[in-house]
Design a protein around this motif. Structure first.
Motif, PDB file in Angstrom:
ATOM      1  N   HIS A 892       0.824  -1.217   0.000  1.00 60.08           N
ATOM      2  CA  HIS A 892       0.000   0.000   0.000  1.00 60.08           C
ATOM      3  C   HIS A 892       0.864   1.276   0.000  1.00 60.08           C
ATOM      4  O   HIS A 892       0.480   2.291   0.577  1.00 60.08           O
ATOM      5  N   THR A 893       1.997   1.230  -0.628  1.00 58.89           N
ATOM      6  CA  THR A 893       2.869   2.406  -0.647  1.00 58.89           C
ATOM      7  C   THR A 893       2.207   3.582  -1.355  1.00 58.89           C
ATOM      8  O   THR A 893       2.285   4.732  -0.901  1.00 58.89           O
ATOM      9  N   GLY A 894       1.529   3.325  -2.455  1.00 59.84           N
ATOM     10  CA  GLY A 894       0.870   4.411  -3.174  1.00 59.84           C
ATOM     11  C   GLY A 894      -0.190   5.097  -2.336  1.00 59.84           C
ATOM     12  O   GLY A 894      -0.315   6.337  -2.351  1.00 59.84           O
ATOM     13  N   LEU A 895      -0.989   4.301  -1.602  1.00 59.32           N
ATOM     14  CA  LEU A 895      -2.014   4.881  -0.744  1.00 59.32           C
ATOM     15  C   LEU A 895      -1.382   5.731   0.346  1.00 59.32           C
ATOM     16  O   LEU A 895      -1.878   6.831   0.651  1.00 59.32           O
ATOM     17  N   ARG A 896      -0.299   5.211   0.930  1.00 57.92           N
ATOM     18  CA  ARG A 896       0.366   5.946   1.999  1.00 57.92           C
ATOM     19  C   ARG A 896       0.880   7.306   1.479  1.00 57.92           C
ATOM     20  O   ARG A 896       0.723   8.347   2.141  1.00 57.92           O
ATOM     21  N   VAL A 897       1.477   7.292   0.309  1.00 60.85           N
ATOM     22  CA  VAL A 897       2.015   8.534  -0.262  1.00 60.85           C
ATOM     23  C   VAL A 897       0.888   9.515  -0.565  1.00 60.85           C
ATOM     24  O   VAL A 897       0.966  10.717  -0.261  1.00 60.85           O
ATOM     25  N   GLY A 898      -0.209   9.028  -1.160  1.00 58.39           N
ATOM     26  CA  GLY A 898      -1.306   9.912  -1.530  1.00 58.39           C
ATOM     27  C   GLY A 898      -1.961  10.582  -0.341  1.00 58.39           C
ATOM     28  O   GLY A 898      -2.203  11.808  -0.338  1.00 58.39           O
ATOM     29  N   VAL A 899      -2.277   9.804   0.697  1.00 60.83           N
ATOM     30  CA  VAL A 899      -2.925  10.373   1.882  1.00 60.83           C
ATOM     31  C   VAL A 899      -1.977  11.334   2.592  1.00 60.83           C
ATOM     32  O   VAL A 899      -2.396  12.401   3.068  1.00 60.83           O
ATOM     33  N   PHE A 900      -0.699  10.954   2.663  1.00 58.37           N
ATOM     34  CA  PHE A 900       0.291  11.831   3.316  1.00 58.37           C
ATOM     35  C   PHE A 900       0.365  13.177   2.592  1.00 58.37           C
ATOM     36  O   PHE A 900       0.389  14.241   3.231  1.00 58.37           O
ATOM     37  N   GLY A 901       0.365  13.159   1.261  1.00 57.85           N
ATOM     38  CA  GLY A 901       0.414  14.405   0.508  1.00 57.85           C
ATOM     39  C   GLY A 901      -0.851  15.223   0.660  1.00 57.85           C
ATOM     40  O   GLY A 901      -0.804  16.460   0.774  1.00 57.85           O
ATOM     41  N   LEU A 902      -2.013  14.562   0.688  1.00 58.22           N
ATOM     42  CA  LEU A 902      -3.278  15.278   0.830  1.00 58.22           C
ATOM     43  C   LEU A 902      -3.376  15.972   2.184  1.00 58.22           C
ATOM     44  O   LEU A 902      -3.801  17.130   2.281  1.00 58.22           O
ATOM     45  N   LEU A 903      -2.948  15.274   3.248  1.00 64.71           N
ATOM     46  CA  LEU A 903      -2.972  15.877   4.579  1.00 64.71           C
ATOM     47  C   LEU A 903      -2.031  17.083   4.660  1.00 64.71           C
ATOM     48  O   LEU A 903      -2.351  18.093   5.294  1.00 64.71           O
ATOM     49  N   GLY A 904      -0.887  16.977   3.997  1.00 67.35           N
ATOM     50  CA  GLY A 904       0.051  18.102   3.995  1.00 67.35           C
ATOM     51  C   GLY A 904      -0.509  19.327   3.296  1.00 67.35           C
ATOM     52  O   GLY A 904      -0.311  20.460   3.743  1.00 67.35           O
ATOM     53  N   CYS A 905      -1.227  19.101   2.185  1.00 63.26           N
ATOM     54  CA  CYS A 905      -1.839  20.231   1.475  1.00 63.26           C
ATOM     55  C   CYS A 905      -2.895  20.919   2.336  1.00 63.26           C
ATOM     56  O   CYS A 905      -2.980  22.149   2.371  1.00 63.26           O
ATOM     57  N   PHE A 906      -3.708  20.114   3.022  1.00 62.86           N
ATOM     58  CA  PHE A 906      -4.706  20.692   3.925  1.00 62.86           C
ATOM     59  C   PHE A 906      -4.051  21.515   5.024  1.00 62.86           C
ATOM     60  O   PHE A 906      -4.552  22.591   5.399  1.00 62.86           O
ATOM     61  N   GLN A 907      -2.954  21.014   5.559  1.00 57.03           N
ATOM     62  CA  GLN A 907      -2.259  21.762   6.612  1.00 57.03           C
ATOM     63  C   GLN A 907      -1.728  23.089   6.085  1.00 57.03           C
ATOM     64  O   GLN A 907      -1.794  24.120   6.776  1.00 57.03           O
TER      65      GLN A 907
END
Length: 1412
Positions: A892-907
């Motif tokens: 699930h590396t792709g999922l981990r990267v995508g969610v991590f990036g989305l949370l960073g953008c929100f922050q």
């Protein structure tokens, strides 16, 4: 625990053969420590009773021991530990002793000033037998912090506070007993006497002289080079011109800025470099922490690793963090002391420039702009000191960070460089755009300060005309432009700041994504993820530090240009006007006469060196005393004003006061000669100010006296007394050289020589008889004056009366009463007080209400959302790091990267929104509070301005407003960010290791306790600092106004000493606040380091129950807690200190206010008053409740269209009639009716707009001629030109550049006094109300113009009621009736023939004037 090794060789001592090296090293390390701990109390007792508190060491010795040996040895010990850990990681087993022993050495060198001597011998000699000597130093460091506290509280408990300063040497300096300071501030309110006295190295005399010497040296070198260049091109040299009066005040020039920067560097370079060295050492330990964390997480990931390694790594993390803290705080302390010294030096340099600023430059300047220089620009220069290393050090940090990231993640770390460079380019574009808004804001700020200063100084004129709302709108209009520039700049700064925070997330996202997605074998474990995250946090510090540094340095660069431009303005030199040839023999009396604008005052200015030289020279033998046409009075006692810094000679002082007719005034003053005089002599009449100014000159016993029309503001009999007893042939100044500018024709036969000025040149000169025989310009001038006197005599004899058909004899009886004169005189200013109460919630509520409820709720919500997203992002990363590794890969590396990036953008979005909303709320609050302050001040009565120093008001409109604009919003933003960050850290640590709550809760209690101690003292120090700042501004303002007088009396050194003393008092309050700040920061960070140790310790303790990802998440967050906790408390305390600005801006909300400006239902039509009838009914007036009545039981009636002259001796109450009629002070008894309407029932602006007054002191405001004539913009240009033509000024205005748009300087200094008076008359002609009040309006014009003005008034105000106060009886002899005032009552009231026939007081005044 200790390993056994082979017995030493046989040559060793037999008793040592039974011990291993491990045991020997441990024993010799700890046994001497126990010995020193036991002996230390005895040593402290010895120090106490032998009165020896410290060892004196030279600065050079301290530099050698601390900077060279100490830092080197600490690095060697630390490298020994790192080397051992590297060998362990490489698989080579090492005994624990190899880690314990250098760690103890490292602890030992915590306090190098006691231990470095022994260590030097050990390293230099390399003798094994010195091991015992080496370990003797261990206890000195183990209890060094306890010793510091014990020493300050036990040994020096009874010493004076000033003695602590003795151990301050600024280089190698430890703060003098901060515990004593904080504890004293907590126990009782601090006062200036409780603070340390400044050492010589921190005194103004020492610091300013160094910078002044370097500045003059560099300027002289530059001037020499320019002169060489000029000699090569004579044509260019001839084309040089002086700046015109309409040129910008502070024109920036690159060379001047570099010269000032170079001078500052030469004075403070060593100090700056030493502070930078401490910062570099701090950064070494900063970057050691990620390496130690890497070892720690490797230990957590290894189930077989022994527990002692984990505990050891935890201790090592703690020690590294502590050393980082100590070196960082050392750097901060040195730089902040450097800031204080820089402020002292630059403020002193600016003040010295004010003293030598030429007259031409003073006309282009305003005192408000100078106040801005020493308040805003100097502060920005100070701020730049701390951020100067931020221009290059973050680059080094980023380089090291990328190197470490390469070691962790390989080539994927390079992708972060591209992200960062793109964002860096964007920020340079933003910074360049911000520069425009920064300059625009400073221009608005200068304009606002200049106008505000002018309004405050001329508030009496503004109130007399009812112009408060007009000037309020002008100031607020400038303020709106200033805040718009601030909002634009703040928005760009928010974008810049968020982009750097966003770059931290993008770096992590891109690196982790590239590392994990480019190769399935690349896994992201806890060590890689959270060590990289720790390094990125350091990168975050660099990226956050860089925009602050760029912003601060740019602001300082702009301010440096402004300061350099001011310091390079033209100075006074011996100059003259031309063409004039004049020789004045010693001991003679010269009179200078001429019409308005003929150059009389310019002649005296040329003699003083105040005008630009075209050719020729001026040579004056002996000392000079100068009496200006507009009296300059200090905010000091009468005695100090007269003596002016000279030795007190009581017999001579008595003679001077008697000759200057000041005895009656002193008798009425509450404290006599010790009575305090307000700023600009606000509590004195015009005549009293002039006589006090003359007494100052006479007391000096100078060789040459330059007297610029001192008789104009005096009553006729007082003027004659002054001439007979002071100026004339039989006066105190007989035998002295006197040059007298005058309009008094009757004294000319008694002078030795007469100079007739016309068009800036000498038209005629000679004795009185010689000039009469020539029948030239002087004869024409004399005949015009005689014509006026003949008219007055004919009026006296009753042959000619103007408006005789409207003359009505007074039928009502007149009440007589007596009152002591000089009602304005009383002790004026109470000393500035410093409130000692704590900052309470009402100040925060007031600020938040000003910002708006919606904005406040939005800020809290956005900050909360942002922090929740931040927590989620970190937790998601820990889950990613704990993903199981199957066949060398993670799922699930792709999922981990995508969610991590989305949370960073929100922050990132949340961070931008939170900062932007805080800044917008700050601008809104600042605007509302400023508007409230302006309204409260404008609504205050005149007694408020008489009792409040201008410096206090300027402090609020400049310094406190600047804090409201920039500092408080920034502190609110920082505090909220760190507070929510702190909550996140505590949540992570407690959830990860619940046992840590046992330590976290006591630590929180300690934080709260230390904050309480600090805030109690810091707020008081902040108030003391603010209170001590106001006298500096007041003194600069006073000096700027009277620089010509100061130079004429050659009192520059005296005023420099006074200014240095005020700066030192201010620094005396600033320095302890600096010490308290460093005390807080050091203790906060050391306690935060305990939290780091707690998280690591309990992670080792709970190792079987924790995953590496969760531990990495906890420890990486704990490593941030030191900085977060420090800055959370620091931001809160800074906010507490600066929120005082809200208190100070609201100080005047509860002060007494004037009656309402307008009343909605007063039953008065727009045509009121239609007739202009004035009636006093039993009217009495007192200036303050505790004073006697100034006007007493006045009952009289002035009929419509009547022309009434008001005469009387000085202090008779003439000006009090003006105050009463315009309600500057409300009636004590009775009332005044105008056209049957009680004026107490009319709004103040309604009343004042219906009465026109031409005051004794002509005042012009900074702005165009048109603005000064038609402030409300109600008249056309044709009407304005018509008014100018009537007052004989049309041709003069036509000759000015810009004509009606010609810019008048502050106070109208680029016009003569007579020209200003005529402009005020033109203003009255345009306004033209039914009641006109002339308060000695023609005192500053020559007799010819006086006659013309009277004719204009008779013609233009024929259908108006005219009240004329005059010292020259010729001015009022054509009035319908004359009111004679004496001691606050009506002495006589009738037509001139009636009063002359009564042979009373008016008859005596006419005799003294030579009319009969």
């Amino acid at each position: 625990m200790f390993a056994l090794v082979q017995i030493w060789n046989e040559t060793q001592v037999l008793g040592l053969q039974m011990f291993s090296p491990c045991l020997l090293n441990a024993a010799v390390t700890w046994l001497p420590s126990i010995y020193l701990w036991v002996i230390s109390p005895i040593y402290f007792l010895y120090l106490r009773y032998n009165n020896k508190g410290y060892i004196r060491m030279s600065c050079l010795f301290k530099i050698k021991m601390v900077a060279v040996l100490g830092f080197t040895l600490i690095l060697l010990c630390f490298s020994n530990i790192i080397f051992t850990l590297w060998k362990i990681k490489g698989g080579t087993p090492q005994d624990p002793e190899f880690l314990i022993r250098p760690t103890i050495w490292l602890i030992t060198m915590r306090k190098p000033n006691v231990s470095l001597v022994q260590e030097c011998f050990h390293f230099l000699l390399g003798v094994k037998t010195l091991d015992f000597l080496q370990v003797l130093k261990c206890p000195c460091s183990c209890f060094s912090r306890l010793r510091s506290w014990w020493y300050s509280s036990f040994i020096q408990r009874d010493r004076r506070a000033s003695s602590h300063q003795e151990c301050c040497s600024f280089i190698g300096y430890s703060a003098p007993s901060p515990w004593w300071l904080v504890w004293q501030g907590y126990r009782k309110p601090l006062e200036l006497d409780d603070l340390w006295s400044l050492g010589k190295e921190n005194s103004s005399e020492e610091i300013i002289s160094q910078l002044e010497r370097e500045w003059k040296k560099l300027c002289n070198e530059t001037q020499t080079k320019e002169e060489v260049g000029f000699e090569r091109d004579e044509e260019k040299r001839v084309e040089l011109t002086f700046p015109s009066e309409t040129d910008a005040f502070l024109q920036r020039h690159q060379n001047f800025r570099l010269l000032l920067l170079k001078a500052i560097w030469k004075v403070f370079n060593i100090t700056f470099l030493l502070g930078t060295l401490s910062l570099i050492i701090c950064d070494i330990f900063r970057f050691a922490i990620p390496k130690i964390l890497s070892f720690f997480l490797e230990f957590i990931s290894d189930p077989e690793a022994p527990a002692w390694k984990g505990y050891f790594y935890a201790v090592l993390l703690f020690l590294s963090a502590c050393l980082q803290t100590l070196f960082e705080q050392r750097h901060m302390y040195v730089f902040m002391v450097l800031e204080l010294r820089l402020r002292t030096a630059v403020m002193g340099l600016v003040y010295r420039k004010v003293l030598v600023l030429s007259s031409a430059m003073r006309k282009t300047a305003a005192v408000g702009e100078v106040i801005n220089l020493v308040s805003v620009d100097v502060q920005r220069l100070m701020d730049a000191v701390l951020y100067l290393n931020g221009l290059w050090l973050p680059v080094v940090w980023m380089t090291v960070c990328f190197t470490f990231l390469w070691q962790l993640l390989g080539p994927s770390a390079l992708t972060a460089i591209a992200v960062y460079l793109i964002l860096l380019s964007l920020n340079f574009i933003i910074t360049k755009k911000r520069s425009h808004f920064q300059e625009e804001q400073m221009l608005h700020k200068d304009h606002r300060a200049r106008l505000t200063d002018s309004v405050l100084r001329n508030m009496k004129i503004i109130k007399l005309h009812g112009w408060e709302e007009v000037f309020m709108e002008k100031i607020l209009s400038i303020r709106r432009g200033e805040l718009q520039a601030l909002k634009n700049s703040g928005f760009l700064f928010t974008v810049s700041l968020v982009s750097f925070h966003l770059s931290t997330f993008l770096v992590a996202l891109v690196m982790f994504a590239v590392h994990a997605l480019t190769d399935e074998k690349h896994v992201l474990d806890a060590e890689k993820a959270f060590v990289a995250l720790t390094i990125i946090n350091i990168l975050n510090r660099a990226q956050a530090f860089l925009p602050f540094s760029i912003n601060t340095i740019f602001q300082a660069w702009v301010s440096l240009a402004r300061l350099a431009a001011f310091l390079h303005l033209e100075e006074v030199e011996p100059r003259s006007i031309g063409p004039i040839n004049l020789a004045v023999p010693r001991g003679s009396l010269f009179a200078v006469i001429g019409s308005v604008g003929s150059g009389k005052s310019s002649l005296l200015s040329a003699l003083l060196g105040e005008l630009s030289k075209l050719e020729g020279y001026v040579n004056i033998k002996g000392s000079v005393a100068y009496v200006p046409q507009e009296a300059w009075i200090q905010n000091a006692s009468v005695k100090e004003n007269v003596c002016f810094g000279q030795r007190l000679d009581i017999p001579w002082l008595d003679r001077v006061l008697e000759a200057c007719a000041l005895r009656p005034d002193l008798a009425s003053f509450p404290a006599g000669i010790h009575t305090e005089i307000g700023e600009q002599g606000i509590n004195l009449s015009g005549g009293q100010k002039q006589r006090l100014s003359l007494a100052r000159a006479v007391y000096k016993k100078a060789s040459v006296y330059l007297l610029d029309d001192p008789l104009a503001a005096l009553d006729v009999h007082v003027g004659q007394h002054i001439f007979d007893h002071v100026i004339g042939p039989g006066g105190l100044l007989q035998g002295m050289t006197r040059i007298l500018v005058t309009h008094a024709v009757h004294i000319l036969p008694q002078v030795d020589h007469i100079i007739v000025m016309a068009n800036g040149a000498v038209a005629e000169s000679g004795s009185y008889q010689e000039l009469l025989q020539r029948n030239g310009t002087f004869a024409d001038f004399l005949s015009q004056s005689e014509q006026e006197e003949n008219v007055s005599r004919s009026l006296t004899e009753g042959f000619l009366f103007s408006f005789v058909s409207r003359s009505v004899l007074l039928s009502s009886p007149v009440s007589f009463s007596f009152l002591s004169p000089s009602p304005y005189v009383y002790p004026l200013y109470s000393p500035s007080t410093c409130h000692v109460f704590q900052v309470n919630a009402t100040l925060y509520l007031a600020y938040l209400r000003a910002a708006g409820t919606t904005i406040c709720l939005s800020v809290v919500f956005i900050f909360l959302c942002q922090q929740v997203v931040s927590f989620s992002r970190g937790y998601w990363l820990s889950l990613w790091a704990d993903d199981p590794i199957v066949n060398g890969t993670q799922q699930h590396t792709g999922l981990r990267v995508g969610v991590f990036g989305l949370l960073g953008c929100f922050q990132a979005i949340g961070r931008f929104g939170s900062i932007a909303v805080v800044l917008l709320g700050g601008v809104r609050a600042s605007q509302r509070l400023f508007q409230g302050l302006l309204y409260d001040v404008a609504r205050s009565p005149m007694t408020f301005f008489e009792q409040t120093p201008i410096g206090n008001l300027l402090n609020r409109f400049c310094k406190e407003t600047d804090a409201m604009d920039a500092v408080i919003p920034d502190k609110f933003k920082s505090f909220l960010g760190f507070l929510f960050g702190l909550l996140e850290v505590i949540l992570v640590i407690v959830v990860t290791t619940p046992l840590a709550a046992v330590v976290v809760l006591p630590l929180m209690a300690l934080y709260i306790g230390m904050q309480s101690l600090y805030v109690a003292s810091s707020c008081q120090l902040r108030r003391l600092e603010s209170v001590s700042r106001s006298p500096i501004y007041s003194h600069i303002s006073e000096t700027f106004q009277g620089s010509a007088v100061i130079r004429a009396f050659q009192s520059q050194d005296q005023f420099i000493v006074q200014n240095d003393s005020r700066i030192d008092e201010h620094q005396k309050a600033s320095f302890p606040r600096l010490v308290a700040d460093r005390w807080l920061a050091t203790n906060m960070e050391l306690l935060g380091n305990i939290l780091i140790f707690t998280a690591a310790f309990f992670a080792v303790f709970s190792k079987p129950h924790l995953s590496p990802g969760i531990v990495g998440f906890s420890i990486s967050m704990a490593l941030q807690v030191t900085e977060i906790l420090h800055w959370a408390v620091r931001s809160w305390t800074d906010l507490e200190n600066n929120i005082v600005s809200v208190e100070r801006m609201r100080d005047y909300t509860k002060t007494p206010k004037e009656a309402p400006w307008t009343l909605p239902h007063n039953g008065i039509g727009h045509t009121w008053p239609a007739m202009g009838q004035i009636e006093f009914r039993g009217y009495s007036l007192r200036y303050r409740p505790e004073l006697a009545l100034a006007l007493r039981n006045l009952t009289l009636k002035i009929h419509p269209w009547e022309k009434v002259g008001i005469v009387g001796r000085t202090g008779a109450g003439k000006s009090s009639l003006t105050i009463s009629l315009l309600r500057l002070i409300e009636a004590a008894e009775g009332g005044i009716w105008i056209d049957g309407v009680n004026i107490s029932q009319v709004g103040l602006h309604t009343l004042r707009s219906k009465i026109t007054i031409i005051p004794q002191d002509p005042i012009l405001f900074p702005g165009s001629v048109r603005m000064n004539l038609d402030l409300l913009d109600e008249h056309s240009d044709d009407e304005i030109w018509g008014a100018l033509e009537m007052v004989q000024l049309k041709s003069f205005i036509l000759g000015l550049p810009g004509q009606l748009q010609y810019e008048c300087s502050d106070q109208g200094h680029n016009l003569s006094v007579g020209q200003k008076q005529l402009l005020c008359l033109a203003r009255a002609l345009l306004r033209k109300t039914k009641i006109l009040f002339l308060d000695e309006a023609t005192a500053a014009v020559d007799p010819q113009n006086d006659l013309q003005i009277q004719a204009i008034l008779r013609d233009q105000f024929a259908d108006c009621t005219v009240l004329t106060i005059a010292h020259r009886l010729q001015t009022v002899m054509d009035c319908s009736r004359i009111l004679v005032m004496d001691n606050g009552v009506v002495a006589e009231f009738g037509t001139p023939p009636q009063l002359l026939a009564q042979r009373g007081l008016f008859h005596r005044l006419a005799e003294e004037s030579g009319l009969i």
